[in-house]
Scaffold this motif. Structure first.
Motif, short mmCIF file in Angstrom:
data_model
loop_
_atom_site.label_atom_id
_atom_site.label_comp_id
_atom_site.label_asym_id
_atom_site.label_seq_id
_atom_site.Cartn_x
_atom_site.Cartn_y
_atom_site.Cartn_z
N ARG A 8 0.83 -1.20 0.00
CA ARG A 8 0.00 0.00 0.00
C ARG A 8 0.87 1.27 0.00
O ARG A 8 0.60 2.22 -0.74
CB ARG A 8 -0.91 -0.01 1.23
CG ARG A 8 -1.72 1.24 1.47
CD ARG A 8 -2.68 1.54 0.35
NE ARG A 8 -3.48 2.73 0.62
CZ ARG A 8 -4.07 3.46 -0.31
NH1 ARG A 8 -3.97 3.11 -1.58
NH2 ARG A 8 -4.78 4.51 0.02
N HIS A 45 2.42 1.71 -3.35
CA HIS A 45 1.37 2.16 -4.27
C HIS A 45 1.13 3.66 -4.13
O HIS A 45 1.00 4.38 -5.13
CB HIS A 45 0.09 1.37 -3.97
CG HIS A 45 -1.01 1.60 -4.96
ND1 HIS A 45 -0.99 1.08 -6.24
CD2 HIS A 45 -2.16 2.31 -4.85
CE1 HIS A 45 -2.09 1.46 -6.88
NE2 HIS A 45 -2.82 2.20 -6.06
N CYS A 96 1.45 11.39 -10.57
CA CYS A 96 0.29 12.29 -10.77
C CYS A 96 0.14 13.34 -9.70
O CYS A 96 -0.72 14.20 -9.81
CB CYS A 96 -1.01 11.48 -10.90
SG CYS A 96 -1.62 10.84 -9.33
N GLU A 156 -4.14 9.06 -5.28
CA GLU A 156 -5.00 8.25 -6.15
C GLU A 156 -4.55 8.42 -7.59
O GLU A 156 -4.33 9.53 -8.07
CB GLU A 156 -6.46 8.66 -6.01
CG GLU A 156 -7.04 8.46 -4.61
CD GLU A 156 -7.14 6.99 -4.23
OE1 GLU A 156 -7.17 6.15 -5.15
OE2 GLU A 156 -7.16 6.69 -3.02
N PHE A 157 -4.42 7.31 -8.29
CA PHE A 157 -3.96 7.33 -9.69
C PHE A 157 -4.55 6.11 -10.38
O PHE A 157 -4.33 4.98 -9.96
CB PHE A 157 -2.42 7.28 -9.73
CG PHE A 157 -1.84 7.46 -11.11
CD1 PHE A 157 -2.23 8.51 -11.91
CD2 PHE A 157 -0.90 6.57 -11.60
CE1 PHE A 157 -1.67 8.70 -13.16
CE2 PHE A 157 -0.34 6.73 -12.85
CZ PHE A 157 -0.73 7.81 -13.63
N HIS A 158 -5.34 6.34 -11.43
CA HIS A 158 -6.08 5.26 -12.07
C HIS A 158 -5.57 4.93 -13.46
O HIS A 158 -6.26 4.28 -14.24
CB HIS A 158 -7.58 5.60 -12.13
CG HIS A 158 -8.17 5.91 -10.78
ND1 HIS A 158 -8.34 4.95 -9.80
CD2 HIS A 158 -8.60 7.08 -10.23
CE1 HIS A 158 -8.88 5.50 -8.72
NE2 HIS A 158 -9.03 6.79 -8.95
N LYS A 159 -4.38 5.40 -13.79
CA LYS A 159 -3.80 5.11 -15.10
C LYS A 159 -2.61 4.17 -14.95
O LYS A 159 -2.12 3.95 -13.86
CB LYS A 159 -3.37 6.40 -15.80
CG LYS A 159 -4.50 7.38 -16.05
CD LYS A 159 -3.97 8.64 -16.71
CE LYS A 159 -5.08 9.66 -16.94
NZ LYS A 159 -4.57 10.91 -17.55
N THR A 160 -2.15 3.66 -16.06
CA THR A 160 -0.96 2.80 -16.03
C THR A 160 0.28 3.68 -15.90
O THR A 160 0.49 4.57 -16.72
CB THR A 160 -0.87 1.96 -17.31
OG1 THR A 160 -2.05 1.17 -17.44
CG2 THR A 160 0.36 1.05 -17.27
N ASN A 190 1.88 6.54 -6.92
CA ASN A 190 0.82 7.44 -7.39
C ASN A 190 1.26 8.90 -7.30
O ASN A 190 1.04 9.69 -8.23
CB ASN A 190 -0.45 7.24 -6.56
CG ASN A 190 -1.08 5.89 -6.78
OD1 ASN A 190 -0.74 5.20 -7.74
ND2 ASN A 190 -2.00 5.50 -5.92
#
Length: 296
Positions: free
Chosen positions: A58, A61, A69, A73-77, A65
């Motif tokens: 975590r 991660h 960005c 929170e980061f939702h892209k590759t 992120n």
């Protein structure tokens, strides 16, 4: 420690990131914060406690992120794999501390059992009685490089700049032609070497450096280039990385503002940056004894 006991550590890291959210930082700025603040937070805990693997995943991660960005929170590759980013600078990475590996190393100092568990992980790097070297690998720690040049140059070597061919692959844009020449698909090879703008920039830079550069794959060439003078090698590598940054900046200006940058202007900017960094570098006495200087 249980997972619930480590919630405070995760909350501290998230609060730090959200406190920085209002700042618009470059990749280089966010990299410094990840290395100097976020990595130090969990490094202190891992010196004392055995952190659960799920918590370290975590934390890694969240750090990943923020690096790409600027938020938790980061939702892209991500453009580069986290294992590659956490590789030491001298081996081609960015030198960010991988929490899992750091935790294992600290505990390995305390117990022989942990040393036995990591020996198989370390074994591939040891061959014929010696550790493998970083020969032929670009390091972002070249002394004359500006941080922004190092990051953009590193992404270019990894082929992870957001060129139009990658944006087309992600269905973000529909037109993939190069904005500066309008006659070819914009990929890494075209943007950095084959485009009329970049080809002219490299010719002018080669004249300024008084060396011969290849027509393509200049980045990998400069990594493998052998030179007796370490200072000269630093100057050439820094000039090439500054030129990559200027080409990428000119491409973005052309795409966003619809303005074309003249190649001479881009080369002059790159040369000025290298010259100012070189004259302020700690090897000033070596500069005075060096007969080869591009600005002499």
């Amino acid at each position: 420690m249980a997972v619930g006991d480590c919630s405070r550590l995760v909350e501290k890291i998230v609060l730090r990131i959200r406190g920085w959210g209002a700042r618009k930082l470059s990749y280089a700025g966010m990299l410094v914060l990840v290395q100097a603040v976020l990595s130090q937070l969990h490094s202190f805990w891992t010196r004392i406690f055995i952190i659960p693997a799920t918590v370290m995943d975590r934390i890694n991660h969240i750090c990943r992120n923020y690096l790409w960005c600027g938020s938790d929170e980061f939702h892209k590759t991500p453009p580069v794999a986290w294992d590659r980013v956490c590789t030491a600078k001298k081996y081609g990475g960015l030198g960010i501390v991988n929490g899992k590996n750091w935790n294992m190393a600290m505990l390995g100092n305390w117990t022989w059992r942990k040393i036995c568990q990591v020996k198989d992980i370390l074994k591939p790097g040891y061959c014929q009685g010696k550790w493998s070297t970083n020969a032929g690998v670009y390091t972002v720690s070249v002394g004359l490089n500006l941080p922004k040049h190092s990051i953009i140059g590193w992404l270019a070597i990894q082929c992870r700049l957001l060129t139009k061919d990658r944006l087309l692959r992600f269905n973000i844009i529909s037109d993939g032609y190069c904005d500066m020449c309008l006659d070819h698909l914009e990929d890494h090879n075209h943007l950095l070497y084959k485009c009329r703008f970049s080809a002219c920039c490299w010719r002018l830079l080669a004249d300024w450096l008084n060396i011969t550069l290849p027509d393509t794959d200049i980045l990998n060439w400069c990594i493998r280039w052998r030179c007796r003078s370490l200072m000269k090698k630093h100057i050439v590598i820094s000039a090439i990385m500054a030129m990559v940054y200027q080409i990428w900046t000119a491409r973005n200006i052309c795409r966003v503002d619809n303005k074309m940058v003249h190649p001479k202007f881009a080369v002059n900017n790159a040369a000025a940056m290298v010259k100012s960094r070189g004259q302020a570098w700690k090897w000033t006495s070596k500069f005075q004894r060096l007969h080869w200087m591009p600005w002499m």
